[in-house]
Motif scaffolding. Structure first.
Motif, PDB file in Angstrom:
ATOM      1  N   GLY A  58      21.135   4.773  53.818  1.00  0.00           N
ATOM      2  CA  GLY A  58      21.539   5.496  55.028  1.00  0.00           C
ATOM      3  C   GLY A  58      20.523   5.402  56.135  1.00  0.00           C
ATOM      4  N   THR A  59      20.510   6.450  56.950  1.00  0.00           N
ATOM      5  CA  THR A  59      19.751   6.486  58.191  1.00  0.00           C
ATOM      6  C   THR A  59      18.352   5.858  58.095  1.00  0.00           C
ATOM      7  N   ASP A  60      17.569   6.258  57.098  1.00  0.00           N
ATOM      8  CA  ASP A  60      16.177   5.787  57.077  1.00  0.00           C
ATOM      9  C   ASP A  60      15.986   4.473  56.339  1.00  0.00           C
ATOM     10  N   GLY A  92      19.975  18.767  56.513  1.00  0.00           N
ATOM     11  CA  GLY A  92      18.625  18.794  55.953  1.00  0.00           C
ATOM     12  C   GLY A  92      17.663  17.846  56.659  1.00  0.00           C
ATOM     13  N   HIS A  93      18.119  17.146  57.730  1.00  0.00           N
ATOM     14  CA  HIS A  93      17.208  16.195  58.385  1.00  0.00           C
ATOM     15  C   HIS A  93      16.093  16.923  59.127  1.00  0.00           C
ATOM     16  N   ALA A  94      14.844  16.611  58.759  1.00  0.00           N
ATOM     17  CA  ALA A  94      13.681  17.254  59.381  1.00  0.00           C
ATOM     18  C   ALA A  94      13.741  17.054  60.889  1.00  0.00           C
ATOM     19  N   LEU A  98      25.428  14.144  44.542  1.00  0.00           N
ATOM     20  CA  LEU A  98      25.104  15.574  44.660  1.00  0.00           C
ATOM     21  C   LEU A  98      25.011  15.935  46.136  1.00  0.00           C
ATOM     22  N   GLU A  99      25.765  16.936  46.556  1.00  0.00           N
ATOM     23  CA  GLU A  99      25.793  17.312  47.972  1.00  0.00           C
ATOM     24  C   GLU A  99      25.559  18.811  48.095  1.00  0.00           C
ATOM     25  N   ARG A 100      24.607  19.170  48.942  1.00  0.00           N
ATOM     26  CA  ARG A 100      24.238  20.587  49.074  1.00  0.00           C
ATOM     27  C   ARG A 100      25.337  21.411  49.736  1.00  0.00           C
ATOM     28  N   GLY A 152      22.658  21.300  45.608  1.00  0.00           N
ATOM     29  CA  GLY A 152      21.479  20.755  46.284  1.00  0.00           C
ATOM     30  C   GLY A 152      20.458  20.245  45.279  1.00  0.00           C
ATOM     31  N   VAL A 153      19.682  19.254  45.699  1.00  0.00           N
ATOM     32  CA  VAL A 153      18.578  18.757  44.871  1.00  0.00           C
ATOM     33  C   VAL A 153      17.305  19.421  45.369  1.00  0.00           C
ATOM     34  N   ARG A 154      16.659  20.175  44.484  1.00  0.00           N
ATOM     35  CA  ARG A 154      15.403  20.847  44.880  1.00  0.00           C
ATOM     36  C   ARG A 154      14.239  19.863  44.813  1.00  0.00           C
ATOM     37  N   LEU A 184      22.323   2.355  61.256  1.00  0.00           N
ATOM     38  CA  LEU A 184      22.673   3.653  61.820  1.00  0.00           C
ATOM     39  C   LEU A 184      24.120   3.736  62.236  1.00  0.00           C
ATOM     40  N   GLY A 185      24.575   4.967  62.462  1.00  0.00           N
ATOM     41  CA  GLY A 185      25.968   5.180  62.815  1.00  0.00           C
ATOM     42  C   GLY A 185      26.823   5.160  61.561  1.00  0.00           C
ATOM     43  N   VAL A 186      28.106   5.434  61.744  1.00  0.00           N
ATOM     44  CA  VAL A 186      29.015   5.534  60.604  1.00  0.00           C
ATOM     45  C   VAL A 186      29.107   4.191  59.872  1.00  0.00           C
ATOM     46  N   ILE A 187      29.376   3.140  60.637  1.00  0.00           N
ATOM     47  CA  ILE A 187      29.546   1.830  60.012  1.00  0.00           C
ATOM     48  C   ILE A 187      28.213   1.362  59.413  1.00  0.00           C
ATOM     49  N   GLY A 232      28.373  14.608  55.781  1.00  0.00           N
ATOM     50  CA  GLY A 232      27.027  14.699  56.360  1.00  0.00           C
ATOM     51  C   GLY A 232      27.084  14.863  57.870  1.00  0.00           C
ATOM     52  N   LEU A 233      26.390  13.992  58.586  1.00  0.00           N
ATOM     53  CA  LEU A 233      26.339  14.074  60.052  1.00  0.00           C
ATOM     54  C   LEU A 233      27.715  13.876  60.677  1.00  0.00           C
ATOM     55  N   ASN A 234      28.603  13.229  59.961  1.00  0.00           N
ATOM     56  CA  ASN A 234      29.954  13.015  60.492  1.00  0.00           C
ATOM     57  C   ASN A 234      30.969  13.682  59.594  1.00  0.00           C
ATOM     58  N   SER A 235      31.000  15.001  59.672  1.00  0.00           N
ATOM     59  CA  SER A 235      31.921  15.754  58.830  1.00  0.00           C
ATOM     60  C   SER A 235      33.023  16.354  59.716  1.00  0.00           C
ATOM     61  N   VAL A 253      32.756  16.715  63.415  1.00  0.00           N
ATOM     62  CA  VAL A 253      31.416  17.172  63.803  1.00  0.00           C
ATOM     63  C   VAL A 253      30.855  16.293  64.911  1.00  0.00           C
ATOM     64  N   GLY A 254      30.778  15.016  64.673  1.00  0.00           N
ATOM     65  CA  GLY A 254      30.056  14.215  65.674  1.00  0.00           C
ATOM     66  C   GLY A 254      30.830  13.039  66.211  1.00  0.00           C
ATOM     67  N   LEU A 255      31.981  12.750  65.645  1.00  0.00           N
ATOM     68  CA  LEU A 255      32.549  11.430  65.929  1.00  0.00           C
ATOM     69  C   LEU A 255      32.887  11.196  67.394  1.00  0.00           C
ATOM     70  N   HIS A 256      32.254  10.201  67.972  1.00  0.00           N
ATOM     71  CA  HIS A 256      32.658   9.682  69.277  1.00  0.00           C
ATOM     72  C   HIS A 256      33.561   8.485  69.012  1.00  0.00           C
ATOM     73  N   ALA A 257      33.001   7.496  68.303  1.00  0.00           N
ATOM     74  CA  ALA A 257      33.757   6.264  68.049  1.00  0.00           C
ATOM     75  C   ALA A 257      33.139   5.539  66.873  1.00  0.00           C
ATOM     76  N   LEU A 258      33.936   4.713  66.211  1.00  0.00           N
ATOM     77  CA  LEU A 258      33.353   3.787  65.248  1.00  0.00           C
ATOM     78  C   LEU A 258      32.958   2.540  66.021  1.00  0.00           C
ATOM     79  N   MET A 297      28.117   9.290  54.754  1.00  0.00           N
ATOM     80  CA  MET A 297      28.740   7.968  54.697  1.00  0.00           C
ATOM     81  C   MET A 297      28.006   7.028  53.734  1.00  0.00           C
ATOM     82  N   SER A 298      26.680   7.017  53.797  1.00  0.00           N
ATOM     83  CA  SER A 298      25.955   6.052  52.959  1.00  0.00           C
ATOM     84  C   SER A 298      26.052   6.433  51.481  1.00  0.00           C
ATOM     85  N   GLY A 299      25.934   7.732  51.188  1.00  0.00           N
ATOM     86  CA  GLY A 299      26.003   8.164  49.793  1.00  0.00           C
ATOM     87  C   GLY A 299      27.377   7.876  49.188  1.00  0.00           C
TER      88      GLY A 299
HETATM   89  C1  LIG Z   1      26.472  14.592  67.296  1.00  0.00           C
HETATM   90  C2  LIG Z   1      26.556  13.298  66.571  1.00  0.00           C
HETATM   91  C3  LIG Z   1      27.440  12.330  67.013  1.00  0.00           C
HETATM   92  C4  LIG Z   1      27.532  11.125  66.331  1.00  0.00           C
HETATM   93  N1  LIG Z   1      28.449  10.232  66.758  1.00  0.00           N
HETATM   94  C5  LIG Z   1      28.598   9.071  66.109  1.00  0.00           C
HETATM   95  C6  LIG Z   1      29.621   8.179  66.488  1.00  0.00           C
HETATM   96  O1  LIG Z   1      30.402   8.448  67.368  1.00  0.00           O
HETATM   97  N2  LIG Z   1      29.713   7.006  65.856  1.00  0.00           N
HETATM   98  C7  LIG Z   1      28.858   6.654  64.859  1.00  0.00           C
HETATM   99  O2  LIG Z   1      28.998   5.563  64.315  1.00  0.00           O
HETATM  100  N3  LIG Z   1      27.871   7.502  64.457  1.00  0.00           N
HETATM  101  C8  LIG Z   1      27.731   8.701  65.054  1.00  0.00           C
HETATM  102  N4  LIG Z   1      26.756   9.573  64.665  1.00  0.00           N
HETATM  103  C9  LIG Z   1      25.764   9.129  63.669  1.00  0.00           C
HETATM  104  C10 LIG Z   1      26.322   9.075  62.264  1.00  0.00           C
HETATM  105  O3  LIG Z   1      26.983  10.274  62.018  1.00  0.00           O
HETATM  106  C11 LIG Z   1      25.192   8.899  61.248  1.00  0.00           C
HETATM  107  O4  LIG Z   1      24.366   7.806  61.630  1.00  0.00           O
HETATM  108  C12 LIG Z   1      25.685   8.640  59.833  1.00  0.00           C
HETATM  109  O5  LIG Z   1      26.775   9.457  59.529  1.00  0.00           O
HETATM  110  C13 LIG Z   1      24.547   8.898  58.870  1.00  0.00           C
HETATM  111  O6  LIG Z   1      24.998   8.868  57.542  1.00  0.00           O
HETATM  112  P1  LIG Z   1      23.977   9.012  56.326  1.00  0.00           P
HETATM  113  O7  LIG Z   1      24.752   8.844  55.084  1.00  0.00           O
HETATM  114  O8  LIG Z   1      22.827   8.100  56.515  1.00  0.00           O
HETATM  115  O9  LIG Z   1      23.318  10.453  56.435  1.00  0.00           O
HETATM  116  P2  LIG Z   1      23.898  11.923  56.553  1.00  0.00           P
HETATM  117  O10 LIG Z   1      25.181  11.938  57.224  1.00  0.00           O
HETATM  118  O11 LIG Z   1      22.801  12.737  57.120  1.00  0.00           O
HETATM  119  O12 LIG Z   1      24.133  12.368  55.047  1.00  0.00           O
HETATM  120  C14 LIG Z   1      23.116  12.890  54.229  1.00  0.00           C
HETATM  121  C15 LIG Z   1      23.736  13.915  53.310  1.00  0.00           C
HETATM  122  O13 LIG Z   1      22.768  14.282  52.328  1.00  0.00           O
HETATM  123  C16 LIG Z   1      22.874  15.672  52.099  1.00  0.00           C
HETATM  124  N5  LIG Z   1      21.577  16.128  51.574  1.00  0.00           N
HETATM  125  C17 LIG Z   1      20.377  16.048  52.190  1.00  0.00           C
HETATM  126  N6  LIG Z   1      19.412  16.559  51.394  1.00  0.00           N
HETATM  127  C18 LIG Z   1      20.015  16.944  50.251  1.00  0.00           C
HETATM  128  C19 LIG Z   1      19.554  17.541  49.040  1.00  0.00           C
HETATM  129  N7  LIG Z   1      18.250  17.815  48.849  1.00  0.00           N
HETATM  130  N8  LIG Z   1      20.456  17.817  48.066  1.00  0.00           N
HETATM  131  C20 LIG Z   1      21.784  17.521  48.237  1.00  0.00           C
HETATM  132  N9  LIG Z   1      22.271  16.974  49.370  1.00  0.00           N
HETATM  133  C21 LIG Z   1      21.398  16.688  50.354  1.00  0.00           C
HETATM  134  C22 LIG Z   1      23.184  16.264  53.450  1.00  0.00           C
HETATM  135  O14 LIG Z   1      23.758  17.560  53.341  1.00  0.00           O
HETATM  136  C23 LIG Z   1      24.151  15.208  54.015  1.00  0.00           C
HETATM  137  O15 LIG Z   1      25.488  15.513  53.703  1.00  0.00           O
HETATM  138  C24 LIG Z   1      26.682  10.833  65.249  1.00  0.00           C
HETATM  139  C25 LIG Z   1      25.814  11.815  64.788  1.00  0.00           C
HETATM  140  C26 LIG Z   1      25.764  13.057  65.431  1.00  0.00           C
HETATM  141  C27 LIG Z   1      24.885  14.119  64.875  1.00  0.00           C
END
Ligand SMILES: Cc1cc2nc3c(=O)[nH]c(=O)nc-3n(C[C@H](O)[C@H](O)[C@H](O)COP(=O)(O)OP(=O)(O)OC[C@H]3O[C@@H](n4cnc5c(N)ncnc54)[C@H](O)[C@@H]3O)c2cc1C
Length: 461
Positions: free
Chosen positions: A431-433, A404-406, A32-34, A227-229, A437-440, A40-43, A54-59, A13-15
């Motif tokens: 994004g996350t860090d 890829g999240h540690a 660039l997406e691996r 992927g980015v190495r 947090l979350g989709v929005i 990502g976490l919400n696919s 994958v993970g969506l409960h709610a926005l 979402m953030s990217g």
């Molecule tokens: C089970 C579960 C349920 C959830 N439910 C909800 C919900 O109901 N509502 C809500 O708002 N949020 C929910 N979330 C949280 C939400 O999904 C995340 O907070 C949000 O999507 C994070 O987005 P992001 O862009 O920060 O990171 P990510 O989604 O982690 O995206 C990072 C992307 O970077 C890619 N990447 C990483 N390293 C590399 C690399 N070296 N080279 C290329 N690509 C790389 C990854 O493959 C990934 O696609 C849930 C998460 C989970 C796991």
């Protein structure tokens, strides 16, 4: 060698949001997406002929169209999306259940106020004051770190109410064990209880399709299975990236959604071990032969704890089924009813333990853990196992594999970087860090970091 203005790592979402903003201002940008799918976490994925999120409960952060100053309104404007495009169906209500009490809430915040007044009369006025304190909190200000648990204990007299308000906030966005910083609590409390929950009709795909379409229309480049190495850093500044296949790409800046610890590793540096997040989940998705409401389960989202003090820590065992979140997509309003009943159940899980299991044991334990989780939840809701026609289960191992999240840490590192800075010129986090947090939250983060680090000059003009 191809040279970009900005390379974005990750099509979550953030990217995607960052990419859209940069492309809208004619920056040469590549995401660039691996993996072979975005989100990502919400696919999303297809299994046994069915489509799953994958993970969506709610926005979170639901507000009606054109609500002034709301994060959702601002986000839609920045990404040039219409509220109607998201086809949001509101929750009817959600609930928090502990052995000693139950509270329900909806997208009308007065419902929770009334529920608190009914179940915790001594805290009726204290809760109102807490809500005012959250509303008045300056989210953009700089604040000394404070524990939300401590603030709640100071504001409220009933320890059980403290636990009940913490549980949804922790589950929907805390990277720290048993607590969350007060500023993050204020953001999450607002987005869950004062704004509200909704589900896009069609699931996460509806939102992702819109984002991909906007990005491509704006002229952005998206490379999947790329992927980015490593990130090339010379003299303390970003020069570009090296891909998994050894190809090099040059860029002015790299905006990474991979995470703080992960981005440092890509730069050839090691973040302290304490910066790796400890919280991960096991989630089971059950397809039912009947809608959950027919079984007597009406809540859109249901948070439960089997003990009066909620545990939100990495368990020593594979899972901790003492608390969890249930999501029932059919209990959100929808113009087109979903074809089948669905129940998602999320519980805490230990990443290291799951990764250490040999394959056969791993599969068997997944089923055992998913059963134990439903058995525990059925103390509060009808047991849906006799109505389950299909089930899929994923673990912290799955989360790490696909994102890829540690440590399979869903909410990333406990160390957030609000300004997106990494200490390396031209390498920024989104994004996350970054801290939303979350989709929005992730969408807001992508927009904010693109505006700050990629468009500052353009936006100042
Ligand atoms: C089970 C579960 C349920 C959830 N439910 C909800 C919900 O109901 N509502 C809500 O708002 N949020 C929910 N979330 C949280 C939400 O999904 C995340 O907070 C949000 O999507 C994070 O987005 P992001 O862009 O920060 O990171 P990510 O989604 O982690 O995206 C990072 C992307 O970077 C890619 N990447 C990483 N390293 C590399 C690399 N070296 N080279 C290329 N690509 C790389 C990854 O493959 C990934 O696609 C849930 C998460 C989970 C796991």
């Amino acid at each position: 060698m191809k040279r970009y203005d900005t390379i974005v790592i990750g099509a979550g979402m953030s990217g995607l949001a960052a990419g859209i903003r940069l492309a809208q201002f004619d920056r040469s940008v590549v995401i660039l997406e691996r993996h072979y799918l975005w989100g990502g976490l919400n696919s999303f994925y297809k299994l046994a002929g069915r489509r799953f999120d994958v993970g969506l409960h709610a926005l979170t952060n639901y507000v009606p169209p054109r609500a002034k100053g709301a994060p959702l309104t601002r986000l839609l404007k920045q990404l040039r999306l219409r509220h109607a495009d998201l086809k949001l169906g509101e929750q009817r209500f959600s609930a928090i259940a502990f052995p000693g009490a139950r509270l329900s809430f909806s997208n009308d915040p007065t419902r929770l106020e009334e529920e608190v007044a009914g179940a915790f009369p001594n805290d009726r006025d204290n809760f109102r004051r807490l809500v005012e304190r959250v509303r008045a909190f300056d989210l953009d200000g700089v604040h000394a770190p404070e524990s939300a648990r401590a603030v709640l204990a100071e504001e409220l007299s009933e320890p059980l109410l403290v636990e009940m308000l913490l549980l949804p906030v922790l589950y929907y966005g805390s990277p720290s064990e048993d607590d969350v910083p007060w500023d993050q609590f204020a953001v999450l409390f607002r987005s869950i209880f004062l704004e509200g929950l909704a589900r896009p009709e069609g699931g996460i795909r509806t939102l992702l399709d819109l984002l991909i379409q906007r990005y491509r229309e704006a002229g952005g480049e998206l490379r999947m299975r790329t992927g980015v190495r490593s990130i090339r850093v010379e003299n303390g500044a970003a020069r570009g990236v090296v891909l998994d296949d050894g190809t090099e790409l040059e860029a002015e800046r790299v905006l990474s959604s991979a995470g703080w610890v992960e981005t440092m590793r890509l730069c050839g540096r090691e973040a302290p071990a304490a910066d790796v997040g400890r919280l991960s989940f096991l989630e089971s998705i059950a397809v039912l032969d009947t809608p959950p409401a027919e079984l007597g389960h009406d809540a859109a989202t249901f948070f439960f704890s089997t003990e009066d003090r909620c545990r939100y820590r990495r368990p020593d065992a594979l899972v901790d089924v003492g608390s969890g979140v249930i999501s029932a997509p059919t209990n959100f309003a929808s113009e087109t009813p979903l074809p089948e009943g669905l129940m998602r159940l999320t519980v805490l899980a230990n990443h290291g333990r799951w990764c250490a299991l040999p394959e056969e044991e791993y599969r068997a334990e997944k089923e055992r853990a998913a059963d134990a989780a439903v058995a525990s939840a059925s103390r509060f809701v009808p047991d849906w196992r006799p109505h389950t026609v299909f089930r899929d289960v994923f673990t912290p191992r799955t989360i790490q594999h696909f994102t890829g999240h540690a440590g399979g840490a869903v909410y990333g590192s406990p160390r957030k970087h609000k300004d997106g800075e990494t200490g390396i010129d031209g390498v920024y986090l989104c994004g996350t860090d970054q801290g939303y947090l979350g989709v929005i939250g992730a969408l807001i983060s992508g927009i904010a970091m693109a505006n700050k680090h990629g468009l500052a000059g353009a936006l100042a003009r």
